[in-house]
Structures are given as C-alpha cells and as structure tokens.
Design an enzyme around this catalytic site. Structure first.
Site, PDB file in Angstrom:
ATOM      1  N   CYS A   1       0.836  -1.207   0.000  1.00 35.45           N
ATOM      2  CA  CYS A   1       0.000   0.000   0.000  1.00 35.45           C
ATOM      3  C   CYS A   1       0.875   1.263   0.000  1.00 35.45           C
ATOM      4  O   CYS A   1       1.533   1.528  -1.004  1.00 35.45           O
ATOM      5  CB  CYS A   1      -0.992  -0.052   1.153  1.00 35.45           C
ATOM      6  SG  CYS A   1      -2.450   0.956   0.835  1.00 35.45           S
TER       7      CYS A   1
ATOM      8  N   HIS B   1      -3.250  -4.860   1.800  1.00 35.97           N
ATOM      9  CA  HIS B   1      -2.599  -5.101   3.102  1.00 35.97           C
ATOM     10  C   HIS B   1      -2.525  -6.592   3.431  1.00 35.97           C
ATOM     11  O   HIS B   1      -3.377  -7.093   4.169  1.00 35.97           O
ATOM     12  CB  HIS B   1      -3.389  -4.380   4.201  1.00 35.97           C
ATOM     13  CG  HIS B   1      -3.223  -2.903   4.181  1.00 35.97           C
ATOM     14  ND1 HIS B   1      -2.246  -2.246   4.898  1.00 35.97           N
ATOM     15  CD2 HIS B   1      -3.889  -1.942   3.506  1.00 35.97           C
ATOM     16  CE1 HIS B   1      -2.322  -0.949   4.683  1.00 35.97           C
ATOM     17  NE2 HIS B   1      -3.315  -0.744   3.832  1.00 35.97           N
TER      18      HIS B   1
ATOM     19  N   GLU C   1      -0.761  -8.036   5.466  1.00 36.89           N
ATOM     20  CA  GLU C   1      -0.425  -8.247   6.888  1.00 36.89           C
ATOM     21  C   GLU C   1      -1.667  -8.251   7.779  1.00 36.89           C
ATOM     22  O   GLU C   1      -1.562  -8.531   8.963  1.00 36.89           O
ATOM     23  CB  GLU C   1       0.573  -7.171   7.352  1.00 36.89           C
ATOM     24  CG  GLU C   1      -0.013  -5.790   7.616  1.00 36.89           C
ATOM     25  CD  GLU C   1      -0.328  -4.988   6.348  1.00 36.89           C
ATOM     26  OE1 GLU C   1      -0.246  -5.549   5.237  1.00 36.89           O
ATOM     27  OE2 GLU C   1      -0.691  -3.810   6.488  1.00 36.89           O
TER      28      GLU C   1
HETATM   29  N1  GLN Z   1      -3.444   6.514   0.788  1.00 32.51           N
HETATM   30  C1  GLN Z   1      -2.210   6.213   1.483  1.00 32.51           C
HETATM   31  C2  GLN Z   1      -1.034   6.991   0.895  1.00 32.51           C
HETATM   32  O1  GLN Z   1      -1.182   7.710  -0.027  1.00 32.51           O
HETATM   33  C3  GLN Z   1      -1.929   4.731   1.471  1.00 32.51           C
HETATM   34  C4  GLN Z   1      -3.016   4.008   2.232  1.00 32.51           C
HETATM   35  C5  GLN Z   1      -2.550   2.780   2.951  1.00 32.51           C
HETATM   36  O2  GLN Z   1      -1.359   2.498   3.078  1.00 32.51           O
HETATM   37  N2  GLN Z   1      -3.519   2.050   3.473  1.00 32.51           N
HETATM   38  O3  GLN Z   1       0.062   6.902   1.374  1.00 32.51           O
END
Ligand code: GLN
Length: 198
Positions: free
Chosen positions: A77, A180, A182
C-alpha cells in the site's frame, strides 16, 4: 533477519505476520538497525508522512543504497508508493525510492468509504486464494518491461470504467502489493518476497 520500516504506519501487523510464520523480524527506525537486516518491509500508512520521517531519520540514502544493491523488499500500500518510480496525485514535493518501475495513482481506488476486500489468485503461491484488504489503496496504472504482474483484481472505477488492475507486482528482489497482506493472517506473500533469505 527481516526489518519492518517503522517510521509510521502498519508496523506491528507486519512484525506479527512474520513472527507467526517463524521468520525473525525487527522494527527499523534508524540507520544502525537497517544495517542488521537482510530484507525490508515497507508498510502501509501514509506515504507523505513516511517520506518526511524517513528523511528526518537519515534513512533515505541508506535505504536507497540497500535497494540498489539488491536487498529483498516487500512494499504494501503506502509502501508500494514509496518504492514506485512515479507517483500521480502525490504532494508536489513527494519523493519515492523509484526502485520499482511502476506508476501509481495515490488513493486511486477512491476514498476510505470505497475500501473493499477481494479474494485473489496470486502467481507463485499455491492455489488457495489470498484475502486482500484495500484501504485507500494506490492503483498501479503502468508497469515497466522488467515488472511482472502476480495478481490482478477486476474493478469498476467511479467514472464507470472497468478493468483488471495489477495489485501484486514483482521486479528483481522487490514484491509490492496495493493492499494489506499483513491484516489477514496469511504470510504467503511475505514468505514469497523473502524466499531468497529463508
Ligand atoms: N493513501 C495512502 C497513501 O497515499 C496509502 C493508504 C494505505 O497504506 N492504506 O500513502
């Protein structure tokens, strides 16, 4: 020893996932800790904040060098954003390690209310689908010739367009996900990312 970059974000869940899979892991907050790990997880969280805190900790150059020398890495992410070559919708001054030849659109799956889960078939894992949680996740919109797609998800965007979006990619020693892994008690992607060390 696998490190989890611990400046901001979802650090504990990664440490827990690795520990439950029998992999030795530690948080990496400073340069001295980076030196004692063989691979590094870039967790989810907020990439803008992470970028600031990585620089403040003096970790930007050392991590850049470790990635350039082939350190295995898993980015999830916001961690995918930190590894990406190019970011769309970032802050004007937002930087990234540019170690993974992908373009990502921050929050490209829409706002928090559009968070969703999906079952993915991931190339390189056994046939059992992987449950994936997408939370304000980045969308990969382009991948370079050296990047392999390991999983996609079908998605309908706010403008009504539908397509299969890459959500797990790999290049060299790097594996990255827009979701995610994890959070679902499934260590298979962690084990895949660090297979060369285990
Ligand atoms: N929207 C977040 C970002 O731009 C990432 C979101 C997340 O890691 N769940 O860093």
């Amino acid at each position: 020893m696998i490190g989890v970059l611990a400046v901001q974000g979802d650090v504990e869940a990664h440490l827990g996932t690795l520990a439950a899979a029998g992999v030795r892991a530690q948080a990496v907050k400073r340069v001295s800790e980076l030196a004692s790990v063989d691979g590094l997880v870039f967790p989810g969280g907020e990439s803008t904040t992470q970028a600031l805190l990585i620089e403040a900790a003096g970790l930007r150059r050392p991590i850049e060098e470790a990635l350039a020398s082939g350190m295995p890495a898993l980015g999830t992410c916001a961690g995918l954003i930190m590894l990406a070559r190019s970011i769309v919708g970032g802050r004007p001054d937002q930087w990234s390690f540019r170690a993974l030849d992908v373009t990502v659109v921050r929050n490209g799956f829409g706002r928090q209310v559009r968070s969703f889960e999906a079952d993915l078939t991931v190339r390189g894992l056994d046939a059992k689908p992987m449950r994936a949680a997408f939370i304000r996740a980045p969308v990969i919109t382009a991948i370079g010739p050296g990047v392999t797609t390991l999983a996609t998800v079908p998605y309908e965007f706010d403008d009504g367009s539908k397509r299969d979006v890459d959500v797990v990619v790999a290049q060299g020693a790097i594996v990255a996900t827009s979701f995610h892994p994890e959070l679902v008690g499934d260590p298979r992607l962690h084990l895949l990312a660090f297979a060369s060390l285990l």
